[in-house]
Structure formats: structure tokens, C-alpha cells
Enzyme design. Sequence first.
Site, PDB file in Angstrom:
ATOM      1  CG  HIS A 122      38.432 -20.948  -4.990  1.00  0.00           C
ATOM      2  ND1 HIS A 122      38.868 -19.696  -5.369  1.00  0.00           N
ATOM      3  CD2 HIS A 122      37.101 -20.991  -5.295  1.00  0.00           C
ATOM      4  CE1 HIS A 122      37.852 -19.017  -5.883  1.00  0.00           C
ATOM      5  NE2 HIS A 122      36.780 -19.781  -5.848  1.00  0.00           N
ATOM      6  CD  GLU A 125      42.315 -20.264  -4.860  1.00  0.00           C
ATOM      7  OE1 GLU A 125      42.003 -19.484  -3.924  1.00  0.00           O
ATOM      8  OE2 GLU A 125      41.929 -20.096  -6.030  1.00  0.00           O
ATOM      9  CG  HIS A 232      40.595 -16.824  -2.094  1.00  0.00           C
ATOM     10  ND1 HIS A 232      39.836 -17.524  -2.990  1.00  0.00           N
ATOM     11  CD2 HIS A 232      39.729 -16.301  -1.185  1.00  0.00           C
ATOM     12  CE1 HIS A 232      38.555 -17.438  -2.653  1.00  0.00           C
ATOM     13  NE2 HIS A 232      38.473 -16.688  -1.557  1.00  0.00           N
ATOM     14  CD  GLU A 325      43.577 -14.261  -4.408  1.00  0.00           C
ATOM     15  OE1 GLU A 325      44.181 -15.353  -4.507  1.00  0.00           O
ATOM     16  OE2 GLU A 325      42.369 -14.123  -4.681  1.00  0.00           O
ATOM     17  CD  GLU A 541       4.412 -21.460  54.055  1.00  0.00           C
ATOM     18  OE1 GLU A 541       5.360 -21.794  53.318  1.00  0.00           O
ATOM     19  OE2 GLU A 541       3.922 -22.227  54.915  1.00  0.00           O
ATOM     20  CG  HIS A 645       7.938 -23.546  51.688  1.00  0.00           C
ATOM     21  ND1 HIS A 645       6.748 -24.183  51.975  1.00  0.00           N
ATOM     22  CD2 HIS A 645       8.423 -24.161  50.575  1.00  0.00           C
ATOM     23  CE1 HIS A 645       6.525 -25.137  51.083  1.00  0.00           C
ATOM     24  NE2 HIS A 645       7.532 -25.146  50.223  1.00  0.00           N
ATOM     25  CD  GLU A 736      10.150 -22.986  55.699  1.00  0.00           C
ATOM     26  OE1 GLU A 736       9.387 -22.005  55.798  1.00  0.00           O
ATOM     27  OE2 GLU A 736       9.758 -24.126  55.387  1.00  0.00           O
TER      28      GLU A 736
END
Length: 1349
Positions: A122, A125, A232, A325, A541, A645, A736
Site C-alpha cells: 500500500h 504505508e 504494512h 503491521e 581422430e 584432435h 591433441e
Amino acid sequence: MAQQQLIFTFPLLFRFGFLFLASLFLLNPSVCWCEARLQRRTVVNEEARLKEVPEETYRKYYRYEELTGLLKALAQTHPHIANLSSVGQSVQGRELWVMQITKDPTDEVPGKPKLKYVGNMHGDETVSRQVLVYLIEYLLDRYGKDDRITKLVDETDINIMPSMNPDGFEKSVEGDCEGEHGGRENARGKDLNRSFPDQFETVIVSMEDVPEVAAVMKWIQDKRFVLSGNLHGGSVVASYPFDDSLKHKVTGEYSPSSDDKLFQYLARSYAEHHPLMKTGEPHCPDTPDETFKDGITNGAQWYDVSGGMQDYNYLKGNCMEITLELTCCKHPPASELPKEWDNNRESLLAYMEKVHIGVKGFVKNSVTSGWISDAEITVSGIDHNVTTGQFGDYSRLLLPGSYNITASAPGYTPMTAPNVQVPEGKAIEVNFALQPVGRDEPASTAAPEVETFAEKNVSAATAKPEHVAIQPQDFRHHHYSDMELFLRRYSTEYPGITRLYSIGKSVEQRELYVMEITDNPGTHKPGKPEFKYIGNMHGNEVVGRELLLNLIEFLCKNYGSDPEVTKLVNSTRIHIMPSMNPDGYEQSQEGDREGTVGRNNSNNYDLNRNFPDQYVPITDPRQPETIAVMNWLRTYPFVLSANLHGGSLVVNYPYDDDAAGVVAYSKSADDAVFKMVSLAYSKENAAMFQGHPCEEIYPNEYFEEGITNGARWYNVPGGMQDWNYLNTNCFEVTIELGCVKYPLAKDLPRYWEQNRQSLLQFIHQTHRGIKGFVLDAKDGTGISNATIIVAEIDHPITTDKAGDYWRLLAPGTYSITAKAPGYVLVTVYVTVLDEEVVQLDFKLTREEKGPPPEGPPATQDPSAQEFQKLIKELSSERGLERLVLSSADDSNFSRYRPYKELSEFLRGLTLNFPHITKLRSLGQSVEFRTIWALEISNKPNEPEPAKPKIRFVGGIHGNAPVGTELLLEFAAFLCINYGKNSAITKLINETKIVIVPLSNPDGREKAQEKQCTSTVGLVNAHGKDLDADFFGNTSQHFVEPQPETKAVMDFILERGDTLSVALDGGSVLVTYPYNKPVQPVENEETLKYLATVYANNHRTMHQGRPGCANNQVENIPGGVLRGAEWHSHMGSMKDFSMDFGRCPEITVFTSCCLFPSADHLSDLWAENKQSLLSMLVEVHKGVRGVVMDKSGKPIPKAAIVLKGGLRVYTNEGGYFHSLVAPGSHNIEAMAEGYQQQHKEVFVSSYEAARSITIEFETDNRIFGLPREFVVATAGASMSALVLTACIIWCVCSAKSNQHKDGFHRLRQHRDDYEDEIRLTSMGSKKSLLSHEFQDETESEEETLYTNKH
């Protein structure tokens, strides 16, 4: 904060740096420069921090702008524990900021419970808003100093939203205790705490009116919070669910939830630490006698609230929430704020700690060990279940006691943990492993894993051993079919972290599969780097292929349980391509040590010699595998990569060749970075690091520390790793993996063990150097394609769509520059340390062109600002995707609509949506069918020349009706969402949209469904292809066009559209002008850009692989081609639109099949919907404005010439609009009778065109010379002529004095001149008058002769 901490100016250093260093050396001559620099950085850091984050006074309210600035500053100052984001926007466009506070906030840690606080729901508030700001500051400031705070932040994912209703807050008034001045509701007058779905009552409220609620609901669903507090004002009490009851009694009706005792406990934990709340006697002025036992109350017993947020959290969100509150006065004076912070500080902390009570744990698949999300956790005797998150994790708050806890999920056998003893304090862990239903194995007899009290109290010496990672078990060679099944299996079993996709096909049509592994697969998350592994580029490979399959298995099985794997997957988007050459692999043979069989692809080309090279022209034809990888790299913002590879044991880094073509070190600009990442791999592989890889084969080969420069080893022109580095942001090395290219299957476990840690460590290297965002300083929007430059390293990189970037750097201090067209560049200094990445964000300000305007700044229409903001949002990462998800779509593609139904459908739209639609006939076809055009706008009966116009045309080929159906659905989609979806409503309000769904109705009536390649219906009733009937610059103008063509041509010339999109069929791509084979394209950059926007928003088109059986081109870069490259022909509609309509037109080919089954229309609509919407966004970009004279009168038909020779003309209102590619553009404006004007503008890829005004001055030049000079010269000339005439007159006067009757009137004696009169009467009156006077000195004969001739 890194940017601000490390910025310093050279003048400042010049003034103070020398004195500072000199004093250091005087005090301690042994001090080194590094120490001095470190101390200087500390000073700069402190100064920047004090400047960025103001000292908290606790005595003022923060308005929205102040709050935004403060939160951003705090997040930048504490990036290791704070992350600021927005979950949505208010009605008036204010961000709903959330500060996430936790250790490593960008990492999603499985099992870490999430908590949230929401304030200022609100708007009036207000104490909650300030108290939560103070809490953010408190947590950030005390982290690392206070053990309690540090522990809380480390173990909890804390999310704090100070204001859920920022619009209301701005309206509220300080000192208003009762809310009399308003602000409680949002900007549309809706109470947000009465707008959530309710269990007892249907809450009637449109989400359009409460975007704040819609955003928070999505936030709740996405995050799965465990505990929450909603703050609140108006009393002092802790209220718990339920907030309303079935009876809806105004007050006094206790409405308990299934967790009533737990809620009482949670509410009491807050109240008992609040000095006033715990008394239960707030003594509020409006209710002085109101009391609450222990300071808590059941919500409905206090008063009935339908549509409240706390009940929604509990019933729909897994989350326990209470409402707090805090004060009797809703908006007390700011002087009260210190007291309120003191009252609530301990309560806030104590409540947060309750998120760790009860029971927690994980639910897994007992067979695969994969997480099970959305499994239900049931507690016997409590009718309220919670569900597991994406990692299978759950937290179930419970009071101390004994419970039977069951985990269940669809497709699994439920499992119960009986008599779980939940202790006081920290939660006990209970993990479940559920058995899939229907497996052949006998049902599991394993019990849930329940943490015991003994385990909770054991010493470190006797603690359970550390987690042991699950190793792969699938060690064999996988042929293509086997590999495909493997990938499909893991993508199915681990859908939460995997996505299987293909980037193209090999020569033999095998898919080039990629497995994506990350915590949110399928999308690029801004700020998260992307990494890739590629294996099996040479088909024989094979070790890389198998290792990558092992890695997929390892990552999937260990995610969520192994900390290293979990962190890598959460923080990195990993892409793994096991085989780039699947055809070659199928030819190769197990046991091959050094052979070449299968090395090349099926066309016998070496793929690692097939990429464009910087030194050597590659003449071999580009192979489909190569093209697919190149397109892939252009699609994803990869940071780091490795190409696996075989044949040796070494990491090879760029460059792979040099200009001379000799074996020599070829150093790249980032040589230090490449060495760093290469060593990261080799150091974890002991055999590789020794540097003697293959002594039996190459006894003299040695690589120091297991790495080498490519060209220093041997020259490889056309290699993939160099192309990565030179053409993208990606750094790639070649690894490799062993001396044997195709080892025996029994050796594969050894290769995995040797490389497992190396593979993980290399992925970690993605997180080295610097990363961050390049943002617009004004609005914080990311700037795409901005350039990041490192001084003295000649290799700039660019930002991605959201402005995010990653730049690998070795440890050191660097000067970093960020620049973007239209912005002032920024340079900062940064120090990169080992094994870390530095967050370095840049905020660029716009360049100011020309002198600042005089007078007060111009104000902008708020609605225009709002629309510009919308265009930015929709242009951002996933902006259009969010729009699609948020819009209503009740499409129903049961069948194609024949012409008659199409006409009825269009009329139905005008009848149902009369205020935004207008239907008109453009003409008729050969067989007298009407060619309809439907306009959609908020003022369809008004011209509105200032608005951009977009045209959609379908059905030019009657045998390709998909475009027609998509456009009809698009029209309905827009109309249905008007007034319901705010974004679509605004787009319609600001755009003149026209849809011509069917331009060849006769052909459409002849075409047949399910005919994918038939030409029946392609032409009109005269047998003419309408797309070859539009005359262009080189066409024959004297040929009479077909009636359908004539109707569309006239319409194009009449409207003056800004953009046109034509839909056709036969492939999946976009083409742009021209279709003419030799037509030069003056504005190709813009045309290609527009086509690319459409393709990029299409689900598959951007991949450039239509997959059509009859396609002549399969690999299409970005899914975009110039028309002539696709199908060259004359007389196309797009060429006519360009040449005569001055309107760019793209043609979208929507499907491979020309006339697919109606069953496919839904999928085609889903594929194209976002792309069609993207065109509505793009039409608002580019350059637009108005041309007028000094008096403000608009100047029509003025020529606007842009870069590339593009020319547009102003309309009757003086307006112009032209779409151009992003970047800087020079504009030349010309109009007859006015001086030529010049403007320079910058066009953004994500901003709406901002209107510019071009004001003409009357052209004062005559014959190209200044008017003043011409007038002066003319005056002088006239004076000279007059003087000359006077002189001549004087001379003539002197002569005439010699004859006293020198001049007399002729024809004094008419009878004497009858012959003359007769002759002259045959001439003109002018000739008679010309001879009215005659010098008498001439003879009469001479006079008569003269008059005769």
C-alpha cells in the site's frame, strides 16, 4: 562498482601521483611500485564508495529516483553478495526493484532456501519501505564483520523488495497517518492486496490494471520461496493466514490453515522481538482499545480480506508468508524512522532465521541420479504439500516433532520416511531416491537417507567423507546411431539442464549434434558466458568424440551433488559437439594409429584446412560442415573453445600459420591469454605436461609444459582456431589428446582419467579476465555491438544483445575502453588477478551533436516517452518472447479458408472490432474476386501522416497459402489483444498497419492442399506469375499489368509505407531486394538488417538450414539472402516497392512445403508469430522527422538523402520516415527554393526513432552566388545602363536640333499612303504601331520599302 573503483583521470594522477609515490619512497625506500599502486587503488576505492553510496541518516524518505540510485550503488559496491534486478514495472513504468543478497548471487545453489520481504504494497504505508532499505544496508555493511549476518547471508537466498507500489508512494504525503491524501492503491485505483486469486471468492480484476500483482505472482512462481514477510502499516501486529473465510464475516471469524500452529510460531517469532508489538496493545488513535494476544492475530479473525497476497503465497507458491503491521501511522514524519528501524531490526533478523527450520533435502531418480523437479513432499496429518525445485531440492518448514514424510512424482513409486524427528533449530535433511515405474529391475528397497542427530554433532575428524563424483560407465566407441541415441537419452533424462540441437548436416545428411548443458538451457542469460567443445573434426581422430560423450554423462550425473560441476553448469552455458565429421568417422577403423582413412569429410576435404585464412587464400569449396560451424559461431556469443584432435599430446594455440608459410612462431595479439588457457589444460594432464608426447613415433618432438604455438609446430592454413579468434569473440585452442588416433575401446577409461580434470579446468578458464555490461547511462539499457578495447592488445571484442561482454585476460593491469557509435567512449584502468574475473560495467553517455539548444529544455509527451520505453523493452533480450507469452492466443487452425470464408472472416473482424479496423477493396482479380486490404489502427479513418506505416502481403502465389493463413491469424491476434495487452495496444495505437492477405485469389482457388511442389495455382487466371508482373527500373513500362498487379501497385504508390513484409512459401528463409540479377543495392546494409531481424526472431530460420528436400541452397548464413541469390527474376513486387514506392520490402518463405496440411499451421504460426511482431517494432526505428520552413509551414516533397544513396520524400504534412541499419548516418535534406540542410543522427538497434526537425531557410543564392553580391552587381549594371542611355539621348538630341521637324506623325495625308496601309494591314497591329513614327530624313521610298518588309 569495479568501474568506479578503478577509474582515475590523468590530470589527477599528474598532480597527486608523483607526490604520493615520492612520500612512499621517502618513508620506505624498499616499497615496490605494486604496493604503491595497491594503496592508491584502495584510496580511490574508498573515495568512489563514499561518493556512490551516501551515508545513511535514517531521517528521510527516498523518492523513487533516490531509491533507484541508492540500490544500484549498493549493488555495485557489493557485487559478491548483492544483485539488483527488477521483477516488473508499475502502471506508470517504475521498476519493482528487488535486491538479492547472498553469497555469489549470480549462482543458483541447489538446496539454499529462498526468503523474501515485500514492503510498501500500500503506497501510503511507508515505514516498511524505509525499514527494508535499512535492512539491505545493514546486511551488506555487516557481512564479513558480524558472524551472525555472514552466516545468514551465506546460507540464505535473501530477496528484498522495498516497494511493490512505487506509484502509490509518490502520491502519498508525509505526516498523513490515515491515508487521507491517497496513495494506498496503484495508479489505476486498485488495491494490490485485494487483487490476488482467492480460495473462497472469485476476485474480478484484470491483470492489465495490476501489473504489480502480475509481476509478483510470476516472481513467486519462478523463485519458489520458502518464507516471506509482507510489511504494512496502520497497526502494530503480526497477522497470519488465512486472511478470509468461506463465510466472509467482516470480523471475528477464525480461519485456520493446515499449518496454523506453524504460522502462529512464525508470527510470534517476529512479534516477540518488537518492543511494542509483543505487548499486544498498539493503542492506535483510531482503534485505541484494540488488543492482540502476544502481538499476533489470525487475519480473518481480525478482519476479512479477500484477494490477499499472504494466502496466495501459501496456497500457490510453496511459501509461508505473514503480514506485519509496523506502525499505527501510515506515513509518519521522517523523524520517526530511526525509532522504527530500532524497533524492527532484531525482529527482521530473527524471522529470517526461521527459514532454516523443519526438514529439507533432495529428490532424485534412483536409476539415473538425476533431479526430479515438481515432486510433492507430503507430511502426514498436514493437508499442505510443497514441491521440489529445478534441482529436486525442497524445504518444508515444520515445528519440532515426529513426522512421516513422503516424496512422490508422476512416473515414480512414492517413498516414505517414517518417524522423522525434526529438532529445534536447524532443519534436518531427508533425501529421497525414487524408483521409476515400469522398469524391469525389481523395486528398490532402499530407504530414504535421513540425517541423524549423531551426524549433526560429529567432529570434523569423524565427519562423513567428501562427495565422490560419479564417473562415466559408458566406455565404448559410439557410431553415429549409437551416439544419437546416447544424446537423446541424456537430453530426455536431464531436461532441466540439457538441450539437444543440431547446427546443420554433413555431406551425407547426418546431423551435427550439439548438447547444451546449463541451468537454464535454451536461452542466453545476460552475463553468463558461453563455452564450447568440438570433437572429431578429423573423422579418424576419435578420442575427443568419446571424451565429450563421457563429459556429458559426468556433468549430468553429478549436477547438484558435486560442487564443482554444479557451479560450472550454473555459471556457464556449455555447448558440446561430439562430432563435427560424422561421415569421416563412419569410414575410419578402430586400431588406426597414424592413418588418414576417414580423416576428411565425404567430399574428401580436410575440414581443418577449409576455413577462411588471414594469410593464404583457401580455394577449396566451403564444405557444409564448415559453413554450419561458421554460422553457429555467429549465432552464439562464445568466449572460449577447444577443438579436440588426436595424433599427438599437446595444446596448440594460435596462430596456426604465418604470412611466410614457414615453421616459425606466429604470435597473436593475445599470446599471453592463449598460453594461460593452454597451460590450464596441460597442467592437469601429467603426461601432456611432461612435453614428450609420442617418443615411439616422434622421438625428437618436445613441447615445453605440453603447449605449443601452432605455426611453431607446423603450418596449418585454413584452420578453425584462427578463424574463431579473428572473426568472433571466441578464443579457441586445439588439443591433441593422444598419439593413437583411433585407440581400442578398452583404452578409453584411461583417456578419461587422464583428461577428466583438464576438461573441467579448461571450462573454468571462461571465468578469467573481465566481464560486465555496456549500458546507456541515461536509462541503463544494454548497448549491443559496443566495442571493448584493451590498450596495446590489438583484438577488440563486441558486446552481445543485452550489452554484456566477456574479455579473457591474463593477470595484470590494463587500460580498457568501451565505445559505441553515438556515445562518448569511456576508458578505465583495471587490475586482473589470477584465477578470477573482474566485473567491469561501463555507462556511456550520448554524444551531443552541435551547440546545445537555447532556452529551457523541450518537454516530451509522457505517452511518447512511454512508447519509446516499450520499444526498448521489446527490443531487449527476450522482450518479444515475453510479449508472446503474455498475450492471448486462441488460434484455431482446423483448415484453410477458401476465398469466400476469407472475405467473411475479414468482414467479421470489422464488425467485431469496428473502432480499430477498416476494410477496403483494392480491386478485383481476373475472375472478379475482390483483393481485400484490412487496416488496423486506433484511427483507421484518419490519415495520420506522422505515424509509420507497415504493409503485410500474402498469397501472391496462390499455391503457397500459408502466408495468407498466418496473416489472417495475425490480424485476429492483434484485434483480440487490443485493449487487453498493453504492449500490443500501444503498438496498434502508434502504427498504421495494413494487411493484404490474398493478392492472387484466383490462383488460390485452384491450388490443392498437401501439394508441396505443385505449380497449380501459382499464376493468376491469365497464366501470369504476378511476382514477375510489377514493372521496375529496367522493365518494359508499356506492358499492361494484370488487374491484381495493378491493384497492388496503385496501393503501394498511394500509401507511402515505411516497411513491407511479403509472405511466400517453398523454403524457410528471408530475402531482401533486389530480385533483378544485376541491380545494384544502394542500401543493402539496411535491407539485410531488416531481413535478419525477422530471421532471428524465428525459431529455426536464423540457423540457415531450411531442410527442404528440393532446396538448391541448404546452408544460408543467418537464414537471409539477397533476392537475386535465391531466385533471380524481373518484375518482382519487392523491387517495385523499392524503386517506386520508396519502401523496403522483405519476402519471407514460411515453409518448405508450398501447401502443407492444415495440421501444420499451428506450428508455423508459433514459429512466425514473434517474427511478425518484431516487424511492428522495427517499423518504429530508423530516422523520422518533419521538414518545415522558418514559419513552421510543412514542406512536402522535400528529398531526404541518407547514407548509401537512399532517397525518401516528405509527405503532405512534411513528415518522413526511413528505416536504416543501426549506426551513425548523415542526412541531406533538399527542397526547391531552399538551402540544403545537413543533419547527423545515430540510429539504435533497440530504440524507437526520435523525431528530428529540419528547418529550411529560403535559398538566397542566385546562379549559385550570394544574393547580396548578385543584387549589388545588378544595381551597378543598371546604373551603368541608365548612364549610357542618358549619354545616347543627349547625343541624339543634339543631332535632332539640325532638323526643325525632325520627327512628325506619319499618315498625315492618308490618301498618299493607300498602298502602305494595304500592305501593313496584312501584318500585325504591332507592326503598324512600330511604324507610327518615322524620321523624315529618310526618303519616302525607303520608308515604304521598310514597311513592306
